[in-house]
Write an enzyme that holds these catalytic residues in place. Structure first.
Site, PDB file in Angstrom:
ATOM      1  N   GLU A  23      39.503 -40.767 -24.609  1.00 51.87           N
ATOM      2  CA  GLU A  23      40.494 -41.178 -23.598  1.00 51.87           C
ATOM      3  C   GLU A  23      40.745 -42.682 -23.593  1.00 51.87           C
ATOM      4  O   GLU A  23      41.469 -43.187 -22.723  1.00 51.87           O
ATOM      5  CB  GLU A  23      40.043 -40.722 -22.211  1.00 51.87           C
ATOM      6  CG  GLU A  23      39.864 -39.214 -22.084  1.00 51.87           C
ATOM      7  CD  GLU A  23      41.139 -38.461 -22.428  1.00 51.87           C
ATOM      8  OE1 GLU A  23      42.209 -38.871 -21.975  1.00 51.87           O
ATOM      9  OE2 GLU A  23      41.050 -37.461 -23.173  1.00 51.87           O
TER      10      GLU A  23
ATOM     11  N   ASP B 142      29.748 -48.055 -31.679  1.00 51.69           N
ATOM     12  CA  ASP B 142      29.390 -49.272 -32.420  1.00 51.69           C
ATOM     13  C   ASP B 142      30.611 -49.863 -33.121  1.00 51.69           C
ATOM     14  O   ASP B 142      30.776 -51.087 -33.173  1.00 51.69           O
ATOM     15  CB  ASP B 142      28.294 -48.961 -33.436  1.00 51.69           C
ATOM     16  CG  ASP B 142      27.018 -48.475 -32.781  1.00 51.69           C
ATOM     17  OD1 ASP B 142      26.764 -48.862 -31.620  1.00 51.69           O
ATOM     18  OD2 ASP B 142      26.288 -47.709 -33.418  1.00 51.69           O
TER      19      ASP B 142
END
Length: 292
Positions: free
Chosen positions: A209, A238
């Protein structure tokens, strides 16, 4: 000051595809075992380097074993500077990862050498020259504290507070920007908005989202994600952090940096693995992000 210094962990990842994550006491038959370079710090350093436009140094600790060479090769191939990586008398960190058909993963980390990471004068000098210092919580909290203390005035101290843990006041006070997911935000402060009681700015990642950008004195900004078919979410957060740090080092604003990071993270989940899945700057640009 210029570039990014990532202070963090490096792990060799052992991954297996499973029909569903095992529950307590359950044995699940999975697919073939795969091995790849990973670790939050190393993944983020690779992402920062591939984002382009920001010299990137990784400060971490590895064992004196074969997995360490795998990790160093991956970092160097991505263009990350590794001359300040320490060798510890412990095994290189290891992560055991299951990946479900929807791309969601579960991870257990044996930190090994990561738990021995300290900063010496050479590492502190490099941190003092960086525009952005990025750390996570797979390394000792004292090392995060030392990295924050070593940065020069005007440099950004960014913490990806993962895995989440309680932070002492002096660490909160040293941060310029916090990056967390929804669960970590709830664990640390109760809600995303409450993070601004502790830090000047925060970015809360929202999976597919997109993300939420929060800055004191400004309206919160929701940046939508881009729709992709996820096959492996390992390292997506990451990738987000590394691309964000590189963009900030290039003097992009926080909202623009977060937008680029959303695009890069979305691309990463369409591929398997962590570092191998990090897209290049050209790929991010082609998918709707701006090239550096």
């Amino acid at each position: 000051m210029s570039g990014v210094v990532v202070v963090g962990s490096a792990n060799v990842d052992f991954l297996v595809d499973v029909p569903h994550p095992p529950g307590a006491g359950e044995t699940v038959l999975g697919g073939d075992l795969r091995r790849s370079p990973g670790g939050k710090g190393a993944n983020q350093a690779v992402a920062a380097a591939r984002a382009g436009g920001a010299d990137t140094t990784f400060v971490g600790a590895l064992g004196r074993d074969e997995p360490a060479e795998l990790l160093l090769t991956s970092l160097r191939d991505a263009g990350v500077r590794t001359e300040l990586v320490e060798r510890a008398d412990a095994a290189t960190g290891t992560a055991l990862i299951t990946v479900a058909p929807n791309g969601e993963n579960t991870i257990v980390v044996a930190p090994g050498a990561n738990s021995r990471l300290t900063l010496g004068p050479a590492q502190a000098d490099r941190i003092a020259s960086a525009a952005v210092v990025l750390a996570q919580l797979e390394i000792p909290l004292d090392t995060v504290r030392a990295a924050a203390a070593a940065r020069r005035s005007g440099a950004l101290m960014v913490l990806n507070a993962a895995p989440a843990r309680e932070l002492p006041d002096d660490v909160w006070n040293a941060l310029d920007l916090l990056v967390v997911n929804e669960h970590e935000a709830a664990e640390l402060a109760g809600s995303p908005e409450a993070l601004l009681d502790r830090v000047p700015a925060a970015v809360v990642t929202l999976g597919g989202e997109g993300c939420l950008v929060l800055e004191r004195g400004r309206e919160s900004l929701r940046i939508p994600g881009i729709r992709v078919e996820a096959v492996d979410t390992t390292g997506a957060g990451d990738t987000f952090c590394g691309v964000l740090a590189a963009a900030l080092a290039r003097r992009s604003g926080l909202a623009e940096a977060a937008r680029l990071a959303c695009v890069a993270a979305a691309l990463s989940v369409t591929r398997r693995g962590a570092q191998a899945a990090v897209p290049s700057a050209a790929e991010v640009a082609a998918a709707g992000g701006k090239a550096p």
